[in-house]
Design an enzyme around this catalytic site. Structure first.
Site, PDB file in Angstrom:
ATOM      1  N   GLY A  37       0.838  -1.192   0.000  1.00 37.95           N
ATOM      2  CA  GLY A  37       0.000   0.000   0.000  1.00 37.95           C
ATOM      3  C   GLY A  37       0.871   1.237   0.000  1.00 37.95           C
ATOM      4  O   GLY A  37       2.084   1.177   0.223  1.00 37.95           O
ATOM      5  N   LEU A  38       0.246   2.372  -0.231  1.00 36.85           N
ATOM      6  CA  LEU A  38       0.969   3.637  -0.286  1.00 36.85           C
ATOM      7  C   LEU A  38       1.563   4.016   1.070  1.00 36.85           C
ATOM      8  O   LEU A  38       1.131   3.513   2.107  1.00 36.85           O
ATOM      9  CB  LEU A  38       0.020   4.753  -0.744  1.00 36.85           C
ATOM     10  CG  LEU A  38      -0.508   4.673  -2.178  1.00 36.85           C
ATOM     11  CD1 LEU A  38      -1.619   5.686  -2.385  1.00 36.85           C
ATOM     12  CD2 LEU A  38       0.623   4.886  -3.191  1.00 36.85           C
ATOM     13  N   SER A  39       2.541   4.895   1.040  1.00 31.71           N
ATOM     14  CA  SER A  39       3.083   5.444   2.273  1.00 31.71           C
ATOM     15  C   SER A  39       1.961   6.162   3.028  1.00 31.71           C
ATOM     16  O   SER A  39       1.146   6.873   2.426  1.00 31.71           O
ATOM     17  CB  SER A  39       4.207   6.434   1.945  1.00 31.71           C
ATOM     18  OG  SER A  39       4.759   6.975   3.126  1.00 31.71           O
ATOM     19  N   SER A  41      -0.560   4.769   4.379  1.00 30.91           N
ATOM     20  CA  SER A  41      -1.842   4.069   4.253  1.00 30.91           C
ATOM     21  C   SER A  41      -2.204   3.322   5.535  1.00 30.91           C
ATOM     22  O   SER A  41      -3.348   2.906   5.709  1.00 30.91           O
ATOM     23  CB  SER A  41      -1.812   3.092   3.071  1.00 30.91           C
ATOM     24  OG  SER A  41      -0.808   2.103   3.264  1.00 30.91           O
ATOM     25  N   GLY A  42      -1.215   3.146   6.417  1.00 31.75           N
ATOM     26  CA  GLY A  42      -1.479   2.465   7.689  1.00 31.75           C
ATOM     27  C   GLY A  42      -0.819   1.106   7.817  1.00 31.75           C
ATOM     28  O   GLY A  42      -1.102   0.372   8.770  1.00 31.75           O
ATOM     29  N   LYS A  43       0.063   0.761   6.901  1.00 31.57           N
ATOM     30  CA  LYS A  43       0.669  -0.575   6.893  1.00 31.57           C
ATOM     31  C   LYS A  43       1.375  -0.895   8.215  1.00 31.57           C
ATOM     32  O   LYS A  43       1.117  -1.940   8.827  1.00 31.57           O
ATOM     33  CB  LYS A  43       1.662  -0.703   5.742  1.00 31.57           C
ATOM     34  CG  LYS A  43       1.059  -0.584   4.354  1.00 31.57           C
ATOM     35  CD  LYS A  43       2.077  -0.819   3.262  1.00 31.57           C
ATOM     36  CE  LYS A  43       3.244   0.150   3.314  1.00 31.57           C
ATOM     37  NZ  LYS A  43       2.830   1.575   3.176  1.00 31.57           N
ATOM     38  N   SER A  44       2.285  -0.036   8.631  1.00 40.95           N
ATOM     39  CA  SER A  44       3.062  -0.306   9.848  1.00 40.95           C
ATOM     40  C   SER A  44       2.186  -0.317  11.089  1.00 40.95           C
ATOM     41  O   SER A  44       2.358  -1.153  11.980  1.00 40.95           O
ATOM     42  CB  SER A  44       4.188   0.726  10.003  1.00 40.95           C
ATOM     43  OG  SER A  44       5.148   0.582   8.979  1.00 40.95           O
ATOM     44  N   SER A 111       6.218  -1.905  -1.546  1.00 39.95           N
ATOM     45  CA  SER A 111       6.374  -2.898  -2.632  1.00 39.95           C
ATOM     46  C   SER A 111       5.488  -2.532  -3.828  1.00 39.95           C
ATOM     47  O   SER A 111       4.494  -3.192  -4.096  1.00 39.95           O
ATOM     48  CB  SER A 111       6.070  -4.311  -2.130  1.00 39.95           C
ATOM     49  OG  SER A 111       4.913  -4.398  -1.336  1.00 39.95           O
TER      50      SER A 111
END
Length: 212
Positions: A37-39, A41-44, A111
């Site tokens: 997902g985009l920077s 976006s909440g991934k971490s 990614s």
């Protein structure tokens, strides 16, 4: 190993403790959960929330975070297309090793290229890799912008920034889509845990012997 490994006198060493033994002891299967997902976006945030929830359930889980990996393992890589590809290749190999040791590893990386994500999946056996698209409109990501990097990218200070001056290829057929613009991290993590339960990744004590 192939001829290349033979020529370099390299061969794979198998552990005396099998993956199946580790999975029975852990109460869950080894698995790579690959966030893309985009920077911002909440991934971490979601990855760490998921890790905490799994840990409290007694699972052996760990987060592979993009920034953390670039501090050490991949600190020699930049952000060119070639370096991004190598970054994901190395992470894919690490994720494969962790999966083989019955660890639930949560890879949280932008990614941006489908081919790189497909290559990371191809390293692993069928069913060992789950691609999770952390979906969030770029407008929301820019509003969050915790590092102030979107502003710098818009100003041209940061070059090759994904979503602005560098492409991001959304997954075409992800295993799971999580809308992080509509739900908080805890609810997003719960969605993923429910998916893992339904997929038979998280095994109850009674189910361990029958499912493995």
């Amino acid at each position: 190993m192939g001829n290349d490994g033979d020529e370099r006198n390299i061969r794979w060493h198998h552990s005396t403790v099998t993956r199946e033994q580790r999975e029975i002891q852990n109460g869950h299967k080894g698995m790579t959960i690959w966030f893309t997902g985009l920077s911002a976006s909440g991934k971490s945030t979601i990855a760490n929330c998921l890790e905490e929830k799994l840990f409290k359930m007694g699972c052996h889980a760990m987060v592979l975070d993009g920034d953390n990996i670039r501090h050490g393992l991949n600190k020699n890589l930049g952000f060119s297309k070639e370096d991004r590809e190598e970054n994901i290749r190395r992470i894919g190999e690490l994720a494969k090793l962790l999966t083989s040791k019955a660890i639930i590893n949560i890879a949280a990386f932008i990614s941006p290229f489908r081919a790189d994500r497909a290559a990371a999946r191809a390293l692993q056996d069928e069913g060992d890799f789950i691609e999770v698209f952390i979906k969030c409109p770029i407008e929301v990501c820019e509003e969050r912008d915790p590092k102030g990097i979107y502003k710098k990218a818009r100003a041209g200070i940061i070059k090759d920034f994904t979503g602005i001056s560098h492409p991001y290829e959304e997954p075409e057929n992800p295993d799971l889509v999580i809308d992080s613009s509509q739900n908080d991290a805890a609810k997003c993590a719960d969605e993923i845990i429910n998916y893992l339960r339904d997929a038979g990744i998280l095994l109850t004590k009674d189910a361990q012997e029958t499912k493995l």
